[in-house]
Design a protein around this motif. Structure first.
Motif, PDB file in Angstrom:
ATOM      1  N   PRO A 297       0.811  -1.222   0.000  1.00  0.00           N
ATOM      2  CA  PRO A 297       0.000   0.000   0.000  1.00  0.00           C
ATOM      3  C   PRO A 297       0.838   1.263   0.000  1.00  0.00           C
ATOM      4  CG  PRO A 297       0.133  -0.891   2.214  1.00  0.00           C
ATOM      5  CD  PRO A 297       0.853  -1.869   1.329  1.00  0.00           C
ATOM      6  N   ALA A 298       0.189   2.373  -0.269  1.00  0.00           N
ATOM      7  CA  ALA A 298       0.831   3.681  -0.180  1.00  0.00           C
ATOM      8  C   ALA A 298       1.103   4.033   1.279  1.00  0.00           C
ATOM      9  CB  ALA A 298      -0.062   4.744  -0.815  1.00  0.00           C
ATOM     10  N   TYR A 299       2.122   4.870   1.492  1.00  0.00           N
ATOM     11  CA  TYR A 299       2.468   5.306   2.843  1.00  0.00           C
ATOM     12  C   TYR A 299       1.270   5.942   3.542  1.00  0.00           C
ATOM     13  CZ  TYR A 299       4.464   8.160   6.571  1.00  0.00           C
ATOM     14  OH  TYR A 299       4.716   8.747   7.792  1.00  0.00           O
ATOM     15  N   ALA A 300       0.514   6.775   2.828  1.00  0.00           N
ATOM     16  CA  ALA A 300      -0.583   7.529   3.449  1.00  0.00           C
ATOM     17  C   ALA A 300      -1.712   6.630   3.925  1.00  0.00           C
ATOM     18  CB  ALA A 300      -1.123   8.566   2.467  1.00  0.00           C
ATOM     19  N   THR A 301      -1.724   5.365   3.503  1.00  0.00           N
ATOM     20  CA  THR A 301      -2.770   4.438   3.958  1.00  0.00           C
ATOM     21  C   THR A 301      -2.265   3.474   5.025  1.00  0.00           C
ATOM     22  OG1 THR A 301      -2.295   2.777   2.243  1.00  0.00           O
ATOM     23  CG2 THR A 301      -3.836   4.547   1.677  1.00  0.00           C
ATOM     24  N   GLU A 302      -1.008   3.614   5.438  1.00  0.00           N
ATOM     25  CA  GLU A 302      -0.445   2.735   6.476  1.00  0.00           C
ATOM     26  C   GLU A 302      -1.083   3.063   7.833  1.00  0.00           C
ATOM     27  OE1 GLU A 302       1.514   0.274   5.893  1.00  0.00           O
ATOM     28  OE2 GLU A 302       3.122   0.751   4.467  1.00  0.00           O
ATOM     29  N   PRO A 303      -1.244   2.062   8.708  1.00  0.00           N
ATOM     30  CA  PRO A 303      -1.797   2.314  10.044  1.00  0.00           C
ATOM     31  C   PRO A 303      -0.971   3.338  10.818  1.00  0.00           C
ATOM     32  CG  PRO A 303      -1.703  -0.034   9.589  1.00  0.00           C
ATOM     33  CD  PRO A 303      -0.966   0.635   8.472  1.00  0.00           C
ATOM     34  N   GLY A 304      -1.656   4.304  11.418  1.00  0.00           N
ATOM     35  CA  GLY A 304      -0.986   5.321  12.217  1.00  0.00           C
ATOM     36  C   GLY A 304      -0.516   6.534  11.440  1.00  0.00           C
ATOM     37  N   VAL A 305      -0.653   6.494  10.118  1.00  0.00           N
ATOM     38  CA  VAL A 305      -0.199   7.604   9.271  1.00  0.00           C
ATOM     39  C   VAL A 305      -1.395   8.472   8.883  1.00  0.00           C
ATOM     40  CG1 VAL A 305       0.850   8.213   7.056  1.00  0.00           C
ATOM     41  CG2 VAL A 305       1.740   6.275   8.382  1.00  0.00           C
ATOM     42  N   LYS A 306      -1.219   9.789   8.955  1.00  0.00           N
ATOM     43  CA  LYS A 306      -2.287  10.710   8.552  1.00  0.00           C
ATOM     44  C   LYS A 306      -2.508  10.622   7.040  1.00  0.00           C
ATOM     45  CE  LYS A 306      -0.165  14.273  10.390  1.00  0.00           C
ATOM     46  NZ  LYS A 306       0.911  13.630  11.170  1.00  0.00           N
ATOM     47  N   PRO A 307      -3.753  10.556   6.608  1.00  0.00           N
ATOM     48  CA  PRO A 307      -4.027  10.418   5.163  1.00  0.00           C
ATOM     49  C   PRO A 307      -3.436  11.529   4.307  1.00  0.00           C
ATOM     50  CG  PRO A 307      -6.009  10.010   6.457  1.00  0.00           C
ATOM     51  CD  PRO A 307      -4.988  10.538   7.412  1.00  0.00           C
ATOM     52  N   ASP A 308      -3.304  12.730   4.883  1.00  0.00           N
ATOM     53  CA  ASP A 308      -2.743  13.850   4.128  1.00  0.00           C
ATOM     54  C   ASP A 308      -1.288  14.119   4.514  1.00  0.00           C
ATOM     55  OD1 ASP A 308      -3.258  14.693   6.681  1.00  0.00           O
ATOM     56  OD2 ASP A 308      -4.115  16.634   6.101  1.00  0.00           O
ATOM     57  N   SER A 309      -0.598  13.109   5.027  1.00  0.00           N
ATOM     58  CA  SER A 309       0.758  13.284   5.533  1.00  0.00           C
ATOM     59  C   SER A 309       1.715  13.779   4.452  1.00  0.00           C
ATOM     60  CB  SER A 309       1.283  11.954   6.091  1.00  0.00           C
ATOM     61  OG  SER A 309       2.648  12.063   6.442  1.00  0.00           O
ATOM     62  N   THR A 310       2.603  14.699   4.841  1.00  0.00           N
ATOM     63  CA  THR A 310       3.683  15.146   3.962  1.00  0.00           C
ATOM     64  C   THR A 310       5.042  14.683   4.486  1.00  0.00           C
ATOM     65  OG1 THR A 310       3.821  17.268   5.138  1.00  0.00           O
ATOM     66  CG2 THR A 310       2.396  17.177   3.187  1.00  0.00           C
ATOM     67  N   THR A 311       5.036  13.675   5.334  1.00  0.00           N
ATOM     68  CA  THR A 311       6.286  13.129   5.868  1.00  0.00           C
ATOM     69  C   THR A 311       7.047  12.396   4.770  1.00  0.00           C
ATOM     70  OG1 THR A 311       5.370  12.890   8.073  1.00  0.00           O
ATOM     71  CG2 THR A 311       7.268  11.524   7.541  1.00  0.00           C
ATOM     72  N   GLU A 312       8.350  12.618   4.710  1.00  0.00           N
ATOM     73  CA  GLU A 312       9.157  11.981   3.676  1.00  0.00           C
ATOM     74  C   GLU A 312       9.569  10.564   4.104  1.00  0.00           C
ATOM     75  OE1 GLU A 312      12.178  13.517   6.544  1.00  0.00           O
ATOM     76  OE2 GLU A 312      10.309  14.310   5.681  1.00  0.00           O
ATOM     77  N   THR A 313       9.488   9.635   3.148  1.00  0.00           N
ATOM     78  CA  THR A 313       9.980   8.271   3.357  1.00  0.00           C
ATOM     79  C   THR A 313      11.239   8.025   2.541  1.00  0.00           C
ATOM     80  OG1 THR A 313       8.615   7.379   1.563  1.00  0.00           O
ATOM     81  CG2 THR A 313       7.638   7.436   3.771  1.00  0.00           C
ATOM     82  N   PHE A 314      11.682   9.043   1.815  1.00  0.00           N
ATOM     83  CA  PHE A 314      12.888   8.953   0.982  1.00  0.00           C
ATOM     84  C   PHE A 314      13.613  10.287   1.052  1.00  0.00           C
ATOM     85  CE2 PHE A 314      15.185   9.890  -2.888  1.00  0.00           C
ATOM     86  CZ  PHE A 314      15.826   8.706  -3.217  1.00  0.00           C
ATOM     87  N   VAL A 315      14.936  10.226   1.164  1.00  0.00           N
ATOM     88  CA  VAL A 315      15.760  11.432   1.102  1.00  0.00           C
ATOM     89  C   VAL A 315      17.019  11.113   0.299  1.00  0.00           C
ATOM     90  CG1 VAL A 315      17.181  13.079   2.384  1.00  0.00           C
ATOM     91  CG2 VAL A 315      14.980  12.383   3.305  1.00  0.00           C
ATOM     92  N   ALA A 316      17.370  12.005  -0.600  1.00  0.00           N
ATOM     93  CA  ALA A 316      18.685  11.992  -1.244  1.00  0.00           C
ATOM     94  C   ALA A 316      19.251  13.394  -1.118  1.00  0.00           C
ATOM     95  CB  ALA A 316      18.581  11.589  -2.714  1.00  0.00           C
ATOM     96  N   VAL A 317      20.507  13.490  -0.732  1.00  0.00           N
ATOM     97  CA  VAL A 317      21.085  14.805  -0.485  1.00  0.00           C
ATOM     98  C   VAL A 317      22.542  14.818  -0.921  1.00  0.00           C
ATOM     99  CG1 VAL A 317      21.650  14.211   1.908  1.00  0.00           C
ATOM    100  CG2 VAL A 317      21.438  16.608   1.264  1.00  0.00           C
ATOM    101  N   LYS A 318      22.959  15.935  -1.501  1.00  0.00           N
ATOM    102  CA  LYS A 318      24.368  16.120  -1.871  1.00  0.00           C
ATOM    103  C   LYS A 318      25.077  16.877  -0.755  1.00  0.00           C
ATOM    104  CE  LYS A 318      26.240  19.350  -4.408  1.00  0.00           C
ATOM    105  NZ  LYS A 318      26.659  20.269  -5.500  1.00  0.00           N
ATOM    106  N   VAL A 319      26.204  16.356  -0.335  1.00  0.00           N
ATOM    107  CA  VAL A 319      26.975  16.941   0.765  1.00  0.00           C
ATOM    108  C   VAL A 319      28.367  17.287   0.244  1.00  0.00           C
ATOM    109  CG1 VAL A 319      27.812  16.595   3.119  1.00  0.00           C
ATOM    110  CG2 VAL A 319      25.709  15.451   2.362  1.00  0.00           C
ATOM    111  N   GLU A 320      28.891  18.415   0.693  1.00  0.00           N
ATOM    112  CA  GLU A 320      30.263  18.783   0.376  1.00  0.00           C
ATOM    113  C   GLU A 320      31.029  19.031   1.678  1.00  0.00           C
ATOM    114  OE1 GLU A 320      30.878  21.452  -3.131  1.00  0.00           O
ATOM    115  OE2 GLU A 320      28.705  21.718  -2.925  1.00  0.00           O
ATOM    116  N   ILE A 321      32.305  18.702   1.649  1.00  0.00           N
ATOM    117  CA  ILE A 321      33.171  18.871   2.812  1.00  0.00           C
ATOM    118  C   ILE A 321      34.222  19.918   2.470  1.00  0.00           C
ATOM    119  CG2 ILE A 321      34.772  17.743   4.401  1.00  0.00           C
ATOM    120  CD1 ILE A 321      33.330  15.106   3.799  1.00  0.00           C
ATOM    121  N   GLU A 322      34.250  20.968   3.264  1.00  0.00           N
ATOM    122  CA  GLU A 322      35.148  22.084   2.978  1.00  0.00           C
ATOM    123  C   GLU A 322      36.463  21.922   3.727  1.00  0.00           C
ATOM    124  OE1 GLU A 322      32.182  25.700   1.780  1.00  0.00           O
ATOM    125  OE2 GLU A 322      32.480  25.401   3.940  1.00  0.00           O
TER     126      GLU A 322
END
Length: 487
Positions: A297-322
């Motif tokens: 099922p979709a995340y928004a239909t999982e038990p305990g999750v709000k149907p209109d949830s905007t919580t992320e289940t995936f993140v990709a991020v670019k990081v740089e080290i100075e």
């Protein structure tokens, strides 16, 4: 790893999922191996959902046994392990109950370890109740993640716990740091002259760190919907792995030397400009899909999750080290639920040769790479180019493979087993120091704040895929791709 260290291991949340799946199985494996746990060592489970020791041991038989010893349970070892376990029924909301715990452990030997396998909202009340009955002396406290919701709440917990326990008594656990390939990464880098000259901007094109899960939020919908992937995985696991990959050689392997170098990496992370977040960070949320032939099922239909949830289940991020070693090298971090496979790996892509008489394949970035796989099978694989047999100078990718289960005849130690033994024996190197944690929170907070303020929904992705297309597009801007896309 022999020890004579007597201990009393007090497990709060003694009937919880973490205790059943990870902590007690790890202690059993150490017990079964012989010599890793002092014979006099005791385990004291604390909970309120069972009546007494007999009921608790019945609970352990039912819920822990399925998670121990893949090749079957040694019943003699199991029986002697149960002999180590005591039980105290406590209502954690009632500080007066802690006198029962004090009375139960007062005559038990050695150092006391208090493992808080509970929600973070209980960390401070438990610590204060322990101090009220004098149990904060000659003791160590283990704190599970997440430690707070943001920098402010994390500091509040650390301040309160720090009033009761000294920093050297506090063990903030991140189980990825206990995994064998992470330890071997340190051995490869700092025990061999081969890699150190290459471990820098002149020879490394990019680095990817991925923790992908096939599972969804399972029974953790309430918790996860208030947390999200950035807090749950990036702020701790992924940034800790990055700091291990990028750190300078420590003076020694003692706890503060290692953690000092990790901290320098975290403090050297390029600060995030909120105006750039859409370019360097992708968040997504899984929709319904198919994984290994099964509809999910979709995340928004999982038990305990709000149907209109905007919580992320995936993140990709670019990081740089100075800093001088890594300036200009992009680090790509990625994590998500309901992805195409369960895998955790570090991919070091080396630069192409500057000129090749052997054809275009030798000029391709990533032809030489090191892949450190943390799960499901723990391996280290070094890729290079070799001539294919036959006529002509045709190159093919080959690899040198260190598969731990084939190379080392002795069984590997699970991450929790290693870390629990380190707590009992007072070794802090693989645990997160407070200033590391603060630096990690400080770096992710601009992303958290921008996402909260923007009110934009996460990008959708179908369960069973590798996440939103925007994550691939982010790497394409740097003329590279995720490892599975290349293969």
């Amino acid at each position: 790893m022999q020890t004579d260290s007597s201990f009393t291991f007090v497990l709060f949340g003694g009937t919880g999922d973490l205790s059943m799946r990870k902590i007690l199985p790890a202690l059993f494996e150490a017990h079964r191996a012989g010599g890793m746990l002092a014979d006099s060592g005791k385990i004291v489970a604390v909970a309120r959902h069972v009546a007494d020791r007999a009921d608790y041991l019945e609970w352990v038989n039912e819920h822990v046994k399925p998670h121990v010893s893949k090749n079957g349970v040694d019943e003699t070892a199991w029986a002697s392990f149960l002999d180590r376990i005591e039980f105290v029924k406590i209502d954690l909301g009632n500080p007066e109950d802690f006198a029962l715990l004090r009375d139960a452990v007062s005559d038990m030997p050695g150092i006391r370890v208090f493992y808080l396998a509970t929600g973070p909202s209980l960390f401070v009340p438990i610590c204060r109740a322990l101090a009220s009955v004098g149990l904060n002396e000659n003791s160590r406290i283990v704190l599970e993640k997440p430690l707070g919701y943001d920098l402010k709440s994390s500091n509040a917990i650390n301040d309160a716990v720090g009033e009761i326990f000294a920093e050297e008594q506090i063990y903030r656990i991140d189980h990825y740091l206990g995994k064998e390939p992470v330890q071997n990464l340190l051995a490869l880098r700092f025990g061999n002259v081969l890699f150190e000259p290459l471990w820098r901007r002149e020879w490394v094109e990019s680095i990817q760190i991925t923790i992908a899960e096939e599972l969804g939020v399972e029974a953790r919908g309430d918790f996860y919907d208030n947390t999200g992937a950035l807090r749950d995985m990036v702020q701790n696991h992924l940034l800790q792995l990055l700091s291990i990959v990028a750190m300078e050689p420590p003076h020694s392997m003692d706890s503060d030397s290692v953690r000092d170098e990790k901290l320098r990496v975290l403090r050297a992370l390029k600060p995030i400009d909120p105006r750039d977040i859409s370019k360097i960070a992708v968040r997504g949320q899984y929709h319904a899909g198919v994984i290994r032939g099964n509809a999910v099922p979709a995340y928004a239909t999982e038990p305990g999750v709000k149907p209109d949830s905007t919580t992320e289940t995936f993140v990709a991020v670019k990081v740089e080290i100075e800093n001088w070693r890594w300036a200009g090298v992009p680090f790509f971090l990625r994590t998500g639920k309901r992805l195409a496979d369960r895998v955790a790996e570090i991919v070091v892509n080396f630069r192409a040769v500057p000129h090749s008489a052997l054809g275009a394949s030798a000029l391709r970035g990533g032809a030489n790479r090191l892949v450190i796989r943390l799960q499901p099978n723990e391996t280290i694989r070094l890729y290079c180019l070799a001539k294919q047999p036959g006529e002509g100078m045709n190159l093919a990718s080959v690899h040198l493979d260190l598969a731990f289960d084939r190379f080392f005849r002795e069984g590997q130690m699970e991450a929790y087993q290693r870390l629990l033994l380190d707590v009992i024996n007072g070794r802090l190197a693989l645990f997160v120091r407070r200033d590391e944690q603060e630096a990690a929170w400080r770096w992710v907070e601009p992303i958290l704040d921008e996402w909260a303020a923007s009110h934009k929904p996460p990008k959708p992705y179908a369960a069973g895929t590798w996440g939103p297309a925007a994550a691939s597009a982010m790497l394409a801007q740097h003329d590279t791709c995720w490892l599975e896309e290349e293969n």
